[in-house]
Design a protein around this motif. Structure first.
Motif, PDB file in Angstrom:
ATOM      1  N   GLU A 132      -2.629   0.418  -6.833  1.00  0.00           N
ATOM      2  CA  GLU A 132      -3.440   0.306  -5.522  1.00  0.00           C
ATOM      3  C   GLU A 132      -2.356   0.908  -4.543  1.00  0.00           C
ATOM      4  O   GLU A 132      -1.418   0.637  -4.267  1.00  0.00           O
ATOM      5  N   THR A 133      -3.131   1.811  -3.950  1.00  0.00           N
ATOM      6  CA  THR A 133      -2.387   2.840  -2.878  1.00  0.00           C
ATOM      7  C   THR A 133      -2.934   2.831  -1.636  1.00  0.00           C
ATOM      8  O   THR A 133      -4.431   2.336  -1.358  1.00  0.00           O
ATOM      9  N   LEU A 134      -2.419   3.320  -0.549  1.00  0.00           N
ATOM     10  CA  LEU A 134      -2.821   3.612   0.785  1.00  0.00           C
ATOM     11  C   LEU A 134      -2.680   5.093   1.012  1.00  0.00           C
ATOM     12  O   LEU A 134      -1.606   5.668   0.627  1.00  0.00           O
ATOM     13  N   TYR A 135      -3.372   5.494   2.053  1.00  0.00           N
ATOM     14  CA  TYR A 135      -3.249   6.991   2.344  1.00  0.00           C
ATOM     15  C   TYR A 135      -2.439   6.951   3.853  1.00  0.00           C
ATOM     16  O   TYR A 135      -2.785   6.116   4.698  1.00  0.00           O
ATOM     17  N   ALA A 136      -1.409   7.548   3.929  1.00  0.00           N
ATOM     18  CA  ALA A 136      -0.900   7.753   5.195  1.00  0.00           C
ATOM     19  C   ALA A 136      -1.524   7.630   6.424  1.00  0.00           C
ATOM     20  O   ALA A 136      -1.157   7.359   7.566  1.00  0.00           O
ATOM     21  N   ASP A 137      -2.620   8.572   6.388  1.00  0.00           N
ATOM     22  CA  ASP A 137      -3.522   8.877   7.489  1.00  0.00           C
ATOM     23  C   ASP A 137      -4.800   7.622   7.803  1.00  0.00           C
ATOM     24  O   ASP A 137      -5.311   7.843   8.765  1.00  0.00           O
ATOM     25  N   GLU A 138      -4.582   6.770   6.855  1.00  0.00           N
ATOM     26  CA  GLU A 138      -5.613   5.673   7.174  1.00  0.00           C
ATOM     27  C   GLU A 138      -5.225   4.724   8.331  1.00  0.00           C
ATOM     28  O   GLU A 138      -4.199   4.501   8.581  1.00  0.00           O
TER      29      GLU A 138
ATOM     30  N   ARG B 155      -6.552  -5.213   5.654  1.00  0.00           N
ATOM     31  CA  ARG B 155      -7.535  -5.814   4.339  1.00  0.00           C
ATOM     32  C   ARG B 155      -7.244  -5.717   3.178  1.00  0.00           C
ATOM     33  O   ARG B 155      -7.458  -6.466   2.616  1.00  0.00           O
ATOM     34  N   LYS B 156      -6.394  -4.798   2.794  1.00  0.00           N
ATOM     35  CA  LYS B 156      -5.843  -4.749   1.249  1.00  0.00           C
ATOM     36  C   LYS B 156      -5.124  -5.735   0.991  1.00  0.00           C
ATOM     37  O   LYS B 156      -4.923  -6.206  -0.207  1.00  0.00           O
ATOM     38  N   PHE B 157      -3.998  -5.802   1.964  1.00  0.00           N
ATOM     39  CA  PHE B 157      -3.247  -7.132   1.807  1.00  0.00           C
ATOM     40  C   PHE B 157      -3.802  -8.493   1.563  1.00  0.00           C
ATOM     41  O   PHE B 157      -3.622  -9.243   0.563  1.00  0.00           O
ATOM     42  N   ASP B 158      -4.966  -8.798   2.127  1.00  0.00           N
ATOM     43  CA  ASP B 158      -5.791  -9.830   2.012  1.00  0.00           C
ATOM     44  C   ASP B 158      -6.484  -9.770   0.676  1.00  0.00           C
ATOM     45  O   ASP B 158      -6.482 -10.834  -0.042  1.00  0.00           O
ATOM     46  N   GLN B 159      -6.902  -8.514   0.381  1.00  0.00           N
ATOM     47  CA  GLN B 159      -7.647  -8.646  -0.766  1.00  0.00           C
ATOM     48  C   GLN B 159      -6.945  -8.743  -2.109  1.00  0.00           C
ATOM     49  O   GLN B 159      -7.390  -9.273  -3.051  1.00  0.00           O
TER      50      GLN B 159
ATOM     51  N   LYS C 183       3.836  -6.170   4.521  1.00  0.00           N
ATOM     52  CA  LYS C 183       3.459  -6.861   5.570  1.00  0.00           C
ATOM     53  C   LYS C 183       4.655  -6.979   6.694  1.00  0.00           C
ATOM     54  O   LYS C 183       4.168  -6.696   7.956  1.00  0.00           O
ATOM     55  N   GLY C 184       5.614  -6.942   6.505  1.00  0.00           N
ATOM     56  CA  GLY C 184       6.679  -6.906   7.354  1.00  0.00           C
ATOM     57  C   GLY C 184       6.857  -5.612   8.204  1.00  0.00           C
ATOM     58  O   GLY C 184       6.780  -5.689   9.370  1.00  0.00           O
TER      59      GLY C 184
END
Ligand SMILES: Nc1ncnc2c1ncn2[C@@H]1O[C@H](COP(=O)(O)OP(=O)(O)OP(=O)(O)O)[C@@H](O)[C@H]1O
Ligand SMILES: [Mg+2]
Lengths: 306, 121
Positions: A90-96, A103-107, A129-130
């Motif tokens: 599971e990843t995130l994009y830099a421009d998000e 939300r992703k941390f919660d999910q 999260k830090g």
């Protein structure tokens, strides 16, 4: 009430900030061919509990201490990382926007998400999260600081001065025919009025009126003065010059009427709308002129007192 | 929803002054070479299309809090204009296209229509 405000401010920031703004850019990674044994050293020396697996800059998996412990239990310390890593990462994009990360941390309940570049799959950072908390605090501090500078500067001046009536007056010298500096008085006035904490709409209207008056002095005279006085209930703008004067004021006020010469029209002046713009921005306007003597313009903008 | 940055990419504009907010969302624009007309009729956040190149365009853009200036017909802004633009954080772009063509491009990106929709809501 105040709590509410702070809360919405943070929410706002999670939309404003991007994942790329808060992520850690220096990421400890491991190549897929490294053995589990070597991974142990990396996790240990860097004191981290997991790391992305990267092959030629591309993210191919992720492996955590938990995976490592399992291998240890089975005695599989000599197999390569790629055989035990989690491949579907599971990843995130830099421009998000940061809110997606929240939300992703919660999910998922994971401790970290690798951040990749959209399209290319290149690993550009990692976010915990830090990082989110640090990023938000930093931004809050900057915003707070910005606001404070402005408020601190001048907006309490009227309350601080003890008098029955207080008037602040600003003087600007306007040089005729100097098109490079033309408009600087109005820009300066705008900045000043904002710093005084005057409502933005009133500031804008005052700045436009001042600009048009300034430009008329630049275009039609050899120079003049702009004087702006501020009281708690109004802004008064006065523009005066000892130039050629206006023979027919009613005509000058007509939209489209202009005596601007061709060379000045080429610069975009001379639409014949300046005086009208002043009239539309001001609550009160008064124009007097004597041919050969000069012109005096006064525009007043009333302020809603808070 | 389109940002200034995306407009620059899609319409192939050349950025001449890069200080300012390029992530700002652009909803509408105004085309005119008459400064007082721009003051009277442009809206805050508009992109301004003009062939004027002298420093006063920055003053006008600042005054009206416009999102940026696109100078058409391959005209080059004066150095003083760019200096002011940097100071005032007004993005300045140039294009080889005419005003007619650039506005067409902006409409194709959905910008003019977005303004209308915003009004309806
Ligand atoms: N300070 C002044 N001294 C002499 N004449 C002036 C002065 N201000 C205005 N005028 C006269 O009034 C006319 C109308 O002024 P107005 O500001 O409305 O239009 P403009 O300056 O010609 O064009 P624009 O303001 O649209 O660029 C001018 O063309 C000029 O003849
Ligand atoms: Mg004028």
């Amino acid at each position: 009430m105040a709590e509410d405000k702070k809360y919405t401010k943070i929410q706002e920031l999670t939309y404003e900030l991007k994942v790329g703004n808060v992520m850690t850019k220096k990421v400890v990674t491991v190549s897929p061919k490294k053995t589990i044994y070597k991974l142990r050293n990396i996790l240990h020396t860097k004191r981290i509990s997991g790391t992305p697996v990267v092959d030629k800059g591309k993210l191919v998996g992720i492996i955590s201490t938990e995976d490592f412990m399992k291998c240890l239990a089975k005695g599989e310390t000599n197999i390569p990382v790629e055989e035990r890593m989690t491949k579907k990462v599971e990843t995130l994009y830099a421009d998000e926007p940061l809110v997606h990360a929240v939300r992703k941390f919660d999910q998922y309940g994971f401790g970290r998400f690798p951040v990749i570049e959209r399209g290319k799959g290149k690993l550009v950072g990692i976010i915990t999260k830090g990082d989110i908390i640090k990023g938000l605090l930093k931004k809050l501090e900057i915003d707070y600081h910005k606001e404070e500078i402005h408020r601190y500067r001048a907006s309490h001046i009227f309350e601080d001065i003890v008098a029955d009536r207080t008037t602040l007056t600003f003087h600007y010298n306007v040089v005729g025919e100097d098109f490079n500096r033309a408009g600087e008085s109005a820009s300066g006035l705008k900045r000043t009025l904002f710093r005084l904490g005057i409502q933005p709409d009133s500031v804008r209207r005052a700045a436009i009126a001042a600009y048009e008056a300034e430009m008329n002095i630049v275009v039609f005279t050899e120079g003049g003065k702009l004087t702006v006085s501020v009281e708690t209930h109004r802004i008064k703008i006065e523009a005066s010059d000892s130039g050629p004067g206006i023979p027919d004021i009613e005509q000058a006020m007509q939209p489209g009427f202009s005596t601007a010469p061709e060379r000045i029209r080429e610069l975009g002046f001379g639409a014949g709308m300046g005086l009208l713009n002043i009239k539309n921005c001001a609550d009160k306007m008064n124009l007097t002129s004597k041919v050969g003597k000069g012109t005096h313009l006064e525009a007043i903008i009333y302020l809603n007192q808070r | 929803m389109i940002t200034l940055k995306e407009i620059i990419q899609k319409l192939n504009l050349e950025v001449m002054s890069a200080s300012g907010d390029f992530d700002r969302e652009i909803r509408g624009g105004y085309v005119s070479d008459l400064l007082s007309d721009v003051i009277a009729n442009s809206k805050e956040g508009n992109i301004w299309i003009t062939l004027q190149t002298h420093p006063n365009i920055v003053a006008v853009a600042t005054l009206k809090e416009l999102a940026g200036i696109i100078i058409v017909n391959k005209r080059k802004p004066e150095d003083e204009t760019l200096k002011k633009a940097e100071e005032e954080n007004i993005p300045v772009m140039v294009t080889e296209l005419s005003a007619f063509e650039i506005v067409g491009g902006l409409y194709e990106l959905g910008i003019g229509r977005a303004t209308e929709n915003a009004k309806e809501v």
